[in-house]
Design a protein around this motif. Structure first.
Motif, PDB file in Angstrom:
ATOM      1  N   ASP A 189       0.829  -1.148  -0.030  1.00 43.81           N
ATOM      2  CA  ASP A 189       0.143   0.173   0.022  1.00 43.81           C
ATOM      3  C   ASP A 189       0.919   1.410   0.183  1.00 43.81           C
ATOM      4  OD1 ASP A 189      -2.175  -1.493   0.004  1.00 43.81           O
ATOM      5  OD2 ASP A 189      -2.801  -1.287   2.398  1.00 43.81           O
ATOM      6  N   ALA A 190       1.866   1.339   0.922  1.00 43.53           N
ATOM      7  CA  ALA A 190       2.757   2.592   0.945  1.00 43.53           C
ATOM      8  C   ALA A 190       3.360   2.607  -0.305  1.00 43.53           C
ATOM      9  CB  ALA A 190       3.731   2.445   2.069  1.00 43.53           C
ATOM     10  N   ARG A 191       4.077   1.538  -0.674  1.00 44.33           N
ATOM     11  CA  ARG A 191       4.630   1.727  -2.069  1.00 44.33           C
ATOM     12  C   ARG A 191       3.680   2.025  -3.250  1.00 44.33           C
ATOM     13  NH1 ARG A 191       8.859   3.860  -4.461  1.00 44.33           N
ATOM     14  NH2 ARG A 191       9.708   2.744  -6.310  1.00 44.33           N
ATOM     15  N   TYR A 192       2.642   1.408  -3.302  1.00 53.52           N
ATOM     16  CA  TYR A 192       1.661   1.984  -4.295  1.00 53.52           C
ATOM     17  C   TYR A 192       1.302   3.566  -4.531  1.00 53.52           C
ATOM     18  CZ  TYR A 192       0.439  -2.333  -6.860  1.00 53.52           C
ATOM     19  OH  TYR A 192       0.747  -3.558  -7.583  1.00 53.52           O
ATOM     20  N   ALA A 193       1.391   4.039  -3.085  1.00 54.02           N
ATOM     21  CA  ALA A 193       1.056   5.627  -2.959  1.00 54.02           C
ATOM     22  C   ALA A 193       2.023   6.252  -3.350  1.00 54.02           C
ATOM     23  CB  ALA A 193       0.767   5.645  -1.413  1.00 54.02           C
ATOM     24  N   ARG A 231      -3.567   4.073  -9.966  1.00 51.36           N
ATOM     25  CA  ARG A 231      -4.626   4.598  -9.115  1.00 51.36           C
ATOM     26  C   ARG A 231      -5.552   3.366  -8.875  1.00 51.36           C
ATOM     27  NH1 ARG A 231      -4.578   9.481 -12.041  1.00 51.36           N
ATOM     28  NH2 ARG A 231      -6.536   8.916 -13.057  1.00 51.36           N
ATOM     29  N   SER A 232      -5.696   2.660  -9.919  1.00 53.54           N
ATOM     30  CA  SER A 232      -6.688   1.504  -9.687  1.00 53.54           C
ATOM     31  C   SER A 232      -5.892   0.557  -8.731  1.00 53.54           C
ATOM     32  CB  SER A 232      -7.043   0.774 -11.182  1.00 53.54           C
ATOM     33  OG  SER A 232      -7.557  -0.268 -10.929  1.00 53.54           O
ATOM     34  N   ALA A 233      -4.505   0.327  -9.119  1.00 52.07           N
ATOM     35  CA  ALA A 233      -3.952  -0.653  -8.396  1.00 52.07           C
ATOM     36  C   ALA A 233      -3.800  -0.299  -7.051  1.00 52.07           C
ATOM     37  CB  ALA A 233      -2.245  -0.796  -8.817  1.00 52.07           C
ATOM     38  N   VAL A 234      -3.902   0.971  -6.579  1.00 51.47           N
ATOM     39  CA  VAL A 234      -3.741   1.336  -5.131  1.00 51.47           C
ATOM     40  C   VAL A 234      -5.071   1.130  -4.608  1.00 51.47           C
ATOM     41  CG1 VAL A 234      -4.122   3.594  -3.716  1.00 51.47           C
ATOM     42  CG2 VAL A 234      -2.298   3.376  -5.601  1.00 51.47           C
ATOM     43  N   LEU A 235      -6.361   0.948  -5.091  1.00 53.80           N
ATOM     44  CA  LEU A 235      -7.272   0.779  -4.618  1.00 53.80           C
ATOM     45  C   LEU A 235      -7.494  -0.754  -4.459  1.00 53.80           C
ATOM     46  CD1 LEU A 235      -9.977   2.976  -6.110  1.00 53.80           C
ATOM     47  CD2 LEU A 235      -8.974   3.131  -3.958  1.00 53.80           C
ATOM     48  N   THR A 236      -6.946  -1.621  -5.291  1.00 53.27           N
ATOM     49  CA  THR A 236      -6.789  -2.946  -5.239  1.00 53.27           C
ATOM     50  C   THR A 236      -6.049  -3.441  -4.186  1.00 53.27           C
ATOM     51  OG1 THR A 236      -7.236  -3.162  -7.625  1.00 53.27           O
ATOM     52  CG2 THR A 236      -6.297  -5.067  -6.759  1.00 53.27           C
ATOM     53  N   SER A 237      -4.867  -2.814  -4.009  1.00 52.91           N
ATOM     54  CA  SER A 237      -4.161  -3.059  -2.825  1.00 52.91           C
ATOM     55  C   SER A 237      -4.715  -2.774  -1.540  1.00 52.91           C
ATOM     56  CB  SER A 237      -2.575  -2.186  -2.998  1.00 52.91           C
ATOM     57  OG  SER A 237      -1.775  -2.575  -2.242  1.00 52.91           O
ATOM     58  N   SER A 428       9.048   2.622 -17.194  1.00 51.86           N
ATOM     59  CA  SER A 428       9.403   1.311 -17.079  1.00 51.86           C
ATOM     60  C   SER A 428       9.900   0.895 -15.811  1.00 51.86           C
ATOM     61  CB  SER A 428      10.567   1.269 -18.011  1.00 51.86           C
ATOM     62  OG  SER A 428       9.953   1.508 -19.551  1.00 51.86           O
ATOM     63  N   LEU A 429      10.732   1.711 -15.152  1.00 56.22           N
ATOM     64  CA  LEU A 429      11.117   1.255 -13.610  1.00 56.22           C
ATOM     65  C   LEU A 429       9.935   1.202 -12.720  1.00 56.22           C
ATOM     66  CD1 LEU A 429      13.607   0.814 -11.828  1.00 56.22           C
ATOM     67  CD2 LEU A 429      13.594   3.281 -11.599  1.00 56.22           C
ATOM     68  N   GLN A 430       8.792   2.384 -12.792  1.00 54.57           N
ATOM     69  CA  GLN A 430       7.957   2.058 -12.211  1.00 54.57           C
ATOM     70  C   GLN A 430       7.421   0.968 -12.328  1.00 54.57           C
ATOM     71  OE1 GLN A 430       5.040   5.296 -12.892  1.00 54.57           O
ATOM     72  NE2 GLN A 430       3.605   4.429 -11.594  1.00 54.57           N
ATOM     73  N   SER A 431       7.040   0.307 -13.480  1.00 57.93           N
ATOM     74  CA  SER A 431       6.190  -0.884 -13.649  1.00 57.93           C
ATOM     75  C   SER A 431       6.757  -2.216 -13.186  1.00 57.93           C
ATOM     76  CB  SER A 431       6.099  -1.092 -15.208  1.00 57.93           C
ATOM     77  OG  SER A 431       5.285  -2.223 -15.470  1.00 57.93           O
TER      78      SER A 431
END
Length: 485
Positions: A189-193, A231-237, A428-431
């Motif tokens: 969660d923290a990393r996705y934020a 943002r979608s991945a943040v909610l999923t997490s 790319s690094l973020q992904s």
């Protein structure tokens, strides 16, 4: 038909008969109160609305030593498991019920006290027409039925203890899995934020490149799409974190809102290699809860079969009686000795049922061994794949993406690359970082699945021992009058 006066007088009970009645009444008056003194009285314990309210308060109120603002590590979680786990409470209640039965020696059959009055009719010459008599009889076990029944009760207590202990170990393994899942989800969660902030920054920079004439609106749309995915991945997490907290709260019998922050040093240490099947055999035999329960159930079935075979020997009947004869003032003392002859009923059906139950458990045990090794092999393969996937991302893909981003930054400074290439490298690094977090979680869950398949801990935790101490409530059931036959 009316009796003459003399006939009516002679029809009254003889004084001797009255004496026998009084003696019998006295015996009953003494024996029954003595028996009643040993009887247990009923005490009602209904479930009330106040009980429901109390249980509700316990769910939403933390114990005195738990502060939701303080770190929540595995040692604290294990303490809460011992104190609050609903599964452990139920297993302990079943164990206490079995121990209560095993702690009481199987009693002998109750003696039988009988009254046998005799009456005479249509004979005026008989001096006493009503004569009372009394008798008492005992059933004395001829074989070892009492001892076999005690052994069965003790085996059932041992089986209840095995069930409670394995429930404790199962919950401890589940606790490790749920705790790790919640810890990794919170890190994710923290990393996705952080990644969401980076994505928004990249979108802003892409707009600046469009204004500078370096990028196009299509390029901006690509970054906007990536930002929306993050943002979608943040909610999923966050949903995953809520599910993990719910599972942990369900296991501990408390609200997830009471869990404090989990320190990173509480995370499990992954073993350097996956253990082979030969290394796991001893652990499966010693730890696997299903096999332990089934071995205890098989022992109970053995005792039950032995008891049913012992019931073939009938009880020895011994009794005595005292009374008089109608028309005679003498009294008779009699002795009764009896032994049922098991010519037809030799408890065949119960023996066949008990033997079939024992054979069934043995077959189920064999089948369970095959199922366990299938699950272990599958979990073992999944661990290897998860480890390999995580290692590739960590050792090959992430360094390559990091090098690509560093090269783009240096190229910008030297003027050999444009800002668009740097943004693409950072995207790319973020992904890759997102993929690495997910691979880390998958790896942790694969190891936890292998632990549950084996039934024994395989991961090491800095502050948690390999095997949690047995609660004192689960002491070995013993009885001074019982021998484990």
């Amino acid at each position: 038909m009316q009796l003459h006066t003399w006939d009516a007088v002679r029809a009254l009970p003889h004084p001797t008969s009255l004496y026998s009645f009084r003696s019998l009444a006295l015996a009953i008056g003494v024996i029954l109160p003595l028996s009643a003194c040993a009887m247990q009285s009923y005490e009602a314990a209904p479930l009330t609305e106040e009980d429901f309210e109390q249980f509700t308060r316990e769910h939403f109120v933390a114990p005195p030593d738990v502060d939701s603002s303080e770190p929540f590590d595995l040692t604290l979680a294990a303490d809460l498991l011992r104190m609050r786990s609903p599964d452990l409470r139920e297993a302990l209640a079943r164990y206490n019920a079995a121990v209560a039965v095993a702690g009481i020696d199987t009693p002998w059959p109750n003696p039988s006290l009988s009254l046998t009055p005799s009456f005479a009719f249509h004979s005026v010459a008989i001096p006493n027409q009503v004569v009372s008599g009394a008798g008492i009889s005992f059933a004395i076990p001829f074989g070892d039925r009492i001892g076999l029944q005690d052994a069965l009760h003790l085996a059932e207590a041992h089986a209840a203890r095995a069930d409670a202990l394995t429930a404790f170990d199962e919950n401890a393994l589940q606790l490790r899995a749920d705790f790790m899942r919640l810890a990794v989800h919170r890190i994710r969660d923290a990393r996705y934020a952080e990644l969401a902030e980076i994505s928004n920054r990249l979108v802003t920079q892409a707009h600046e490149l469009v204004d500078a004439g370096v990028a196009t609106a299509l390029d901006v749309s690509q970054f906007q799409l990536d930002a929306a995915r993050v943002r979608s991945a943040v909610l999923t997490s966050r949903i995953g974190s809520m599910d993990a907290a719910y599972d942990l709260g369900l296991l501990l019998g408390m609200s997830p809102s009471l869990f404090g922050p989990i320190p990173n040093e509480s995370l499990a240490l992954i073993p350097p290699s996956v253990p082979e099947i030969a290394e796991l055999q001893d652990r499966v035999l010693e730890w696997n809860p299903k096999l332990i329960r089934m071995r205890a159930a098989y022992n109970v079935a053995e005792r039950a079969l032995h008891l049913e075979i012992g019931k073939q020997i009938p009880d020895f009947q011994l009794g005595g009686n005292y009374g008089g004869n109608v028309g005679d003032r003498s009294h008779v003392l009699g002795l009764t000795i009896g032994l049922p002859f098991p010519l037809f009923d030799q408890n065949q059906q119960a023996i066949a049922r008990a033997r079939g139950q024992r054979d069934l458990i043995r077959t189920q045990y064999e089948s369970e061994v095959h199922r366990i090794w299938s699950m272990v092999e599958h979990a073992q393969s999944m661990v290897r794949l998860a480890d390999e996937h995580h290692a590739i991302l960590l050792e090959s893909v992430l360094p390559a993406a990091t090098t690509y981003a560093d090269t783009a930054r240096r190229s910008i400074q030297s003027g050999t690359a444009d800002a668009w290439q740097l943004l693409d490298a950072e995207r790319s690094l973020q992904s890759i970082e997102i993929d690495l977090i997910d691979a880390w979680l998958t790896r942790q869950m694969a190891w936890n699945s292998l632990e549950r398949a084996v039934g024994a801990p395989l991961l090491e935790y800095p502050e948690q021992p390999q095997r949690t101490p047995v609660p004192p409530q689960l002491a070995e059931p013993v009885s001074k009058n019982k021998v484990d036959r």
